[in-house]
Write an enzyme that holds these catalytic residues in place. Structure first.
Site, PDB file in Angstrom:
ATOM      1  CD  GLU A   1       5.923  -3.955   0.825  1.00  0.00           C
ATOM      2  OE1 GLU A   1       6.487  -3.634  -0.253  1.00  0.00           O
ATOM      3  OE2 GLU A   1       5.970  -5.118   1.266  1.00  0.00           O
TER       4      GLU A   1
ATOM      5  N   GLY B   1       5.668  -9.752  -0.509  1.00  0.00           N
ATOM      6  CA  GLY B   1       5.101  -8.432  -0.257  1.00  0.00           C
ATOM      7  C   GLY B   1       3.698  -8.348  -0.804  1.00  0.00           C
ATOM      8  CD  GLU B   2       1.916  -9.169  -5.022  1.00  0.00           C
ATOM      9  OE1 GLU B   2       1.097 -10.013  -5.436  1.00  0.00           O
ATOM     10  OE2 GLU B   2       2.760  -8.616  -5.764  1.00  0.00           O
ATOM     11  CB  ALA B   3      -1.218  -6.902   1.277  1.00  0.00           C
TER      12      ALA B   3
END
Length: 340
Positions: free
Chosen positions: A164, A306-308
């Site tokens: 996310e 974050g951001e996978a």
């Protein structure tokens, strides 16, 4: 658990009630082949278990990772008005543009390991409501957002990595965890993108007020998600659920993605059996959350981006596990003597 009211969440409850079981025949086939590979039994450690996990949830006797997809969901949150974030909300949209331009960390990881990347932008111009004074979403909006997240597996995938982007969403994750598991609000908050000590105090205060405001409705995990969550968390929960029904194993990224998964786990503990925790985030509460979910992460690198990014890195390990299992020779084919 079959619903009869015709409410928006009824379809979600039906999917939860009808979770496909594991393919134990495929898992047994992997164990049988593994026992004949040119190596001492168990010498590849957890990689052997990963190959078996892939087979069990792909339903394939020869598990493979040829179409891995990294899905990043982006959302904005009204709770940012409570001073819980170190960056302005505009950064969410700016980072989405960065993903699309190929300039983010996750883009480089995907390039390194030949992973597909999908970015889902979720009404960034309209943040969810401030959870300290209202439900984040109406039931219909939350259900529709979960359905939108299910598109992550559309077009085919054999491994899904979810993550996310959303300024303020570690506060949202903390509120979900506090709503599901109790404890002290401070147990669930952390620095996120880098708030100072006063910022941490504001986060804990906001989480405590939000859970107190919605307390009467938090026995239902889907109500926890819609009242305390955000669009990107609802979409990730939908993606995880769709992946189960599509026979796609899932790697869950860090604290926020795990909080989204926790709402499904609270509905049905076996709902995450097809998932692995990709990594343990440096966000302090992630360790506690993984314990609640019964997950042992594949990586522990002190990451909190974050951001996978952690899920994408872990995908390389999962790909290697499949390639090792399928590509190694057996004792018979290699003409190598087995143990006496």
């Amino acid at each position: 658990m079959t619903a009869t009211t015709g409410l928006p969440f009824d379809d979600i409850r039906r999917l939860i009630a009808d979770l496909p079981p594991p393919d134990e025949e495929a898992a047994a086939a992997v164990r049988a082949r593994d026992s004949r590979l040119t190596k001492p039994p168990g010498s590849l450690g957890r990689l052997e278990h990963i190959a078996e996990w892939l087979a069990r949830w792909q339903g394939r006797h020869a598990p493979r990772v040829e179409r891995p997809v990294v899905a990043v969901f982006a959302g904005n949150h009204g709770v940012v008005n409570q001073g819980v974030a170190a960056y302005p909300q505009a950064v969410t949209r700016q980072m989405v543009a960065n993903f699309q331009a190929g300039g983010a960390a996750v883009n480089q990881i995907c390039k390194s390991f030949d992973l597909g990347l999908k970015v889902f932008e979720l009404a960034l111009e309209t943040p969810t409501k401030d959870i300290t004074e209202a439900a984040a979403m109406e039931e219909a909006e939350c259900a529709a957002t979960m359905a939108y997240g299910m598109e992550a597996v559309a077009g085919g995938a054999d491994l899904l990595c979810i993550g996310e982007m959303g300024i303020g969403n570690t506060t949202i994750a903390a509120a979900i965890c506090h709503g599901l598991y109790g404890g002290d609000p401070a147990d669930w908050v952390g620095p996120g993108t880098g708030v100072d000590a006063e910022g941490l105090r504001r986060k804990a205060d906001a989480v405590g007020r939000a859970v107190a405001f919605h307390k009467a409705h938090l026995k239902d995990p889907l109500e926890v998600l819609r009242r305390l969550g955000g669009r990107e968390l609802a979409a990730m929960a939908g993606a995880i659920l769709a992946a189960r029904h599509a026979k796609v194993p899932v790697l869950i990224d860090g604290y926020v993605a795990s909080a989204a998964a926790a709402t499904l786990h609270a509905l049905a503990p076996r709902a995450l059996d097809h998932c692995l925790a990709a990594h343990r985030s440096a966000e302090p509460a992630h360790r506690l959350l993984l314990e609640k979910l019964g997950q042992e992460p594949l990586l522990d690198l002190g990451m909190r981006l974050g951001e996978a990014s952690g899920a994408a890195l872990a995908a390389a390990i999962v790909k290697a596990a499949a390639d090792l299992h399928n590509g190694m020779a057996t004792f018979e084919s290699a003409g190598v003597s087995d143990k006496a």
